[in-house]
Design a protein around this motif. Structure first.
Motif, PDB file in Angstrom:
ATOM      1  N   TRP A  15       0.832  -1.190   0.000  1.00 28.48           N
ATOM      2  CA  TRP A  15       0.000   0.000   0.000  1.00 28.48           C
ATOM      3  C   TRP A  15       0.874   1.250   0.000  1.00 28.48           C
ATOM      4  N   PRO A  16       0.588   2.244  -0.846  1.00 27.28           N
ATOM      5  CA  PRO A  16       1.285   3.528  -0.723  1.00 27.28           C
ATOM      6  C   PRO A  16       0.759   4.262   0.506  1.00 27.28           C
ATOM      7  N   LEU A  17       1.639   4.730   1.353  1.00 29.87           N
ATOM      8  CA  LEU A  17       1.204   5.446   2.540  1.00 29.87           C
ATOM      9  C   LEU A  17       0.893   6.902   2.193  1.00 29.87           C
ATOM     10  N   PRO A  18      -0.179   7.443   2.758  1.00 32.06           N
ATOM     11  CA  PRO A  18      -0.509   8.852   2.495  1.00 32.06           C
ATOM     12  C   PRO A  18       0.615   9.779   2.957  1.00 32.06           C
ATOM     13  N   LEU A  19       0.766  10.881   2.261  1.00 35.54           N
ATOM     14  CA  LEU A  19       1.846  11.814   2.566  1.00 35.54           C
ATOM     15  C   LEU A  19       1.351  12.980   3.411  1.00 35.54           C
ATOM     16  N   ALA A  56       5.361   3.963  10.511  1.00 34.70           N
ATOM     17  CA  ALA A  56       4.854   4.695   9.351  1.00 34.70           C
ATOM     18  C   ALA A  56       5.081   6.192   9.529  1.00 34.70           C
ATOM     19  N   THR A  57       4.840   6.692  10.725  1.00 37.40           N
ATOM     20  CA  THR A  57       5.061   8.112  10.999  1.00 37.40           C
ATOM     21  C   THR A  57       6.530   8.469  10.853  1.00 37.40           C
ATOM     22  N   ASN A  58       7.411   7.612  11.361  1.00 38.10           N
ATOM     23  CA  ASN A  58       8.849   7.851  11.205  1.00 38.10           C
ATOM     24  C   ASN A  58       9.242   7.878   9.732  1.00 38.10           C
ATOM     25  N   ALA A  59       8.674   6.950   8.950  1.00 37.81           N
ATOM     26  CA  ALA A  59       9.008   6.896   7.527  1.00 37.81           C
ATOM     27  C   ALA A  59       8.611   8.184   6.819  1.00 37.81           C
ATOM     28  N   LEU A  60       7.471   8.732   7.193  1.00 34.13           N
ATOM     29  CA  LEU A  60       7.003   9.960   6.559  1.00 34.13           C
ATOM     30  C   LEU A  60       7.798  11.179   7.023  1.00 34.13           C
ATOM     31  N   LEU A  61       7.961  11.320   8.332  1.00 32.95           N
ATOM     32  CA  LEU A  61       8.545  12.544   8.875  1.00 32.95           C
ATOM     33  C   LEU A  61      10.058  12.593   8.746  1.00 32.95           C
ATOM     34  N   HIS A  62      10.717  11.461   8.985  1.00 33.74           N
ATOM     35  CA  HIS A  62      12.178  11.474   9.087  1.00 33.74           C
ATOM     36  C   HIS A  62      12.888  10.868   7.881  1.00 33.74           C
ATOM     37  N   ALA A  63      12.169  10.234   6.988  1.00 34.74           N
ATOM     38  CA  ALA A  63      12.802   9.611   5.821  1.00 34.74           C
ATOM     39  C   ALA A  63      12.293  10.244   4.533  1.00 34.74           C
ATOM     40  N   TYR A  64      10.990  10.152   4.307  1.00 39.54           N
ATOM     41  CA  TYR A  64      10.464  10.664   3.042  1.00 39.54           C
ATOM     42  C   TYR A  64      10.678  12.166   2.900  1.00 39.54           C
ATOM     43  N   ARG A  65      10.337  12.924   3.908  1.00 38.25           N
ATOM     44  CA  ARG A  65      10.439  14.377   3.793  1.00 38.25           C
ATOM     45  C   ARG A  65      11.880  14.842   3.683  1.00 38.25           C
ATOM     46  N   ALA A  66      12.811  14.034   4.222  1.00 41.20           N
ATOM     47  CA  ALA A  66      14.227  14.390   4.093  1.00 41.20           C
ATOM     48  C   ALA A  66      14.764  14.057   2.707  1.00 41.20           C
ATOM     49  N   GLU A  67      14.135  13.078   2.033  1.00 41.53           N
ATOM     50  CA  GLU A  67      14.662  12.595   0.759  1.00 41.53           C
ATOM     51  C   GLU A  67      13.830  13.012  -0.450  1.00 41.53           C
ATOM     52  N   ARG A  68      12.706  13.660  -0.246  1.00 39.83           N
ATOM     53  CA  ARG A  68      11.785  13.875  -1.365  1.00 39.83           C
ATOM     54  C   ARG A  68      12.331  14.824  -2.423  1.00 39.83           C
ATOM     55  N   THR A  69      13.336  15.618  -2.082  1.00 38.66           N
ATOM     56  CA  THR A  69      13.920  16.494  -3.097  1.00 38.66           C
ATOM     57  C   THR A  69      14.902  15.752  -3.985  1.00 38.66           C
ATOM     58  N   SER A  71      16.214  13.280  -6.750  1.00 32.39           N
ATOM     59  CA  SER A  71      15.639  12.835  -8.021  1.00 32.39           C
ATOM     60  C   SER A  71      15.268  11.364  -7.949  1.00 32.39           C
ATOM     61  N   GLY A  72      14.010  11.059  -8.258  1.00 29.59           N
ATOM     62  CA  GLY A  72      13.576   9.676  -8.312  1.00 29.59           C
ATOM     63  C   GLY A  72      13.299   9.035  -6.967  1.00 29.59           C
ATOM     64  N   ALA A  73      13.369   9.800  -5.859  1.00 33.24           N
ATOM     65  CA  ALA A  73      13.117   9.217  -4.543  1.00 33.24           C
ATOM     66  C   ALA A  73      11.696   8.685  -4.472  1.00 33.24           C
ATOM     67  N   GLY A  74      11.534   7.497  -3.925  1.00 39.56           N
ATOM     68  CA  GLY A  74      10.217   6.895  -3.814  1.00 39.56           C
ATOM     69  C   GLY A  74       9.442   7.453  -2.640  1.00 39.56           C
ATOM     70  N   ARG A  75       8.249   6.912  -2.444  1.00 35.78           N
ATOM     71  CA  ARG A  75       7.403   7.329  -1.337  1.00 35.78           C
ATOM     72  C   ARG A  75       7.260   6.175  -0.367  1.00 35.78           C
ATOM     73  N   PRO A  76       6.824   6.433   0.867  1.00 41.04           N
ATOM     74  CA  PRO A  76       6.664   5.343   1.834  1.00 41.04           C
ATOM     75  C   PRO A  76       5.621   4.325   1.382  1.00 41.04           C
ATOM     76  N   GLU A  77       5.891   3.065   1.691  1.00 39.08           N
ATOM     77  CA  GLU A  77       5.003   1.963   1.338  1.00 39.08           C
ATOM     78  C   GLU A  77       4.864   1.039   2.543  1.00 39.08           C
ATOM     79  N   VAL A  94       7.590  -1.412   6.531  1.00 37.74           N
ATOM     80  CA  VAL A  94       7.346  -0.056   6.045  1.00 37.74           C
ATOM     81  C   VAL A  94       8.599   0.406   5.313  1.00 37.74           C
ATOM     82  N   PHE A  95       8.451   0.642   4.019  1.00 36.94           N
ATOM     83  CA  PHE A  95       9.559   1.084   3.176  1.00 36.94           C
ATOM     84  C   PHE A  95       9.642   2.600   3.157  1.00 36.94           C
ATOM     85  N   ASP A  96      10.876   3.126   3.120  1.00 32.57           N
ATOM     86  CA  ASP A  96      11.082   4.555   2.890  1.00 32.57           C
ATOM     87  C   ASP A  96      12.315   4.732   2.014  1.00 32.57           C
ATOM     88  N   PRO A  97      12.469   5.898   1.375  1.00 31.14           N
ATOM     89  CA  PRO A  97      13.559   6.091   0.417  1.00 31.14           C
ATOM     90  C   PRO A  97      14.862   6.571   1.025  1.00 31.14           C
TER      91      PRO A  97
END
Length: 260
Positions: A15-19, A56-69, A71-77, A94-97
């Motif tokens: 499942w893609p986790l909401p951002l 999931a919260t850690n993946a969004l706050l501390h991984a995805y948001r740090a890596e979203r800039t 190129s090609g970084a994925g989203r949490p799953e 829980v996957f993060d980029p």
């Protein structure tokens, strides 16, 4: 190829986790739906949803948001599957980029008593231990999107208790051909090249790993390691180990010793 949706039949949902702020509740809902399939006890289900919410919260706050800039970084799953080789247990990942930086078994030093955060992994550690499960971190590749993104997963496992609706000890096995083709398909989807033998009993790749498929079991060999044997139903576990191994030994990653 027909991939069953239910975990007891070999399903491997992602499942893609909401951002946004609904990320944690989405993770809790997904885990509740998985646990409902097995009639898991209320207290165990509640604790598992808390664990899923934290990671999931850690993946969004501390991984995805740090890596979203990047190129090609994925989203949490969020992923789930059932494995059997040590006894039936549910695996939630829980996957993060964020890049893999090395093995991590335990949460960091305790947060100050007046801190408003920083205790999430301590809670994950305590709750998984209470139910006889485990948690950890390892490198991998994403499963959703146009191309598999490198990153890591935080995972936790919970054994199925006696009062749960236990799946059969071994479901009706696929033929060797179907099992080999499914493993091949799952590896290809993660960006790994594999080759099928003419009789569909063996897969191999240039990285040096091999998989042998039999009616009752699957065995595999990774470079520098002994041959491992798993039940025929653990196709997903074999794929997850191969993907992890491939990411651990890329030049930008550090080898890890954390067992799944």
């Amino acid at each position: 190829m027909d991939i069953p949706a239910n975990l007891s039949d070999g399903g491997f949902p992602a499942w893609p986790l909401p951002l946004d702020a609904t990320c944690a509740e989405f993770a809790r809902s997904a885990v509740r739906s998985v646990y409902r399939e097995f009639g898991m006890p209320r207290d165990l289900t509640c604790d598992a949803t808390v664990i899923a919410s934290e990671i999931a919260t850690n993946a969004l706050l501390h991984a995805y948001r740090a890596e979203r800039t990047s190129s090609g970084a994925g989203r949490p799953e969020l992923w789930a599957y059932l494995r059997r080789h040590t006894g039936p247990e549910i695996v939630i990942k829980v996957f993060d980029p964020a890049p893999w930086t090395g093995p991590a078994r335990r949460p960091p030093r305790s947060a100050p008593t007046d801190a408003t955060g920083g205790r999430g992994l301590h809670l994950v550690d305590a709750l998984t231990a209470e139910h006889g499960g485990r948690w950890g971190i390892h490198p991998t590749r994403g499963r959703l999107g146009a191309a598999p993104s490198p990153g890591k997963v935080v995972f936790f496992t919970v054994p199925l208790p006696a009062q749960a609706t236990m799946p059969p000890a071994l479901p009706r096995p696929r033929s060797r051909r179907r099992s080999a083709e499914r493993i091949h398909t799952l590896l290809t989807a993660r960006g790994l090249r594999s080759h099928l033998a003419a009789d569909r009993s063996v897969l191999h790749a240039g990285a040096g790993w091999q998989v042998w498929i039999r009616e009752e079991s699957i065995s595999y060999h990774l470079p520098g390691r002994e041959i491992a044997w798993l039940p025929a139903s653990d196709e997903i576990e074999v794929v997850e180990r191969i993907v992890r191994h491939s990411e651990e030994f890329t030049p930008v990653c550090s080898p890890a010793a954390l067992p799944l």
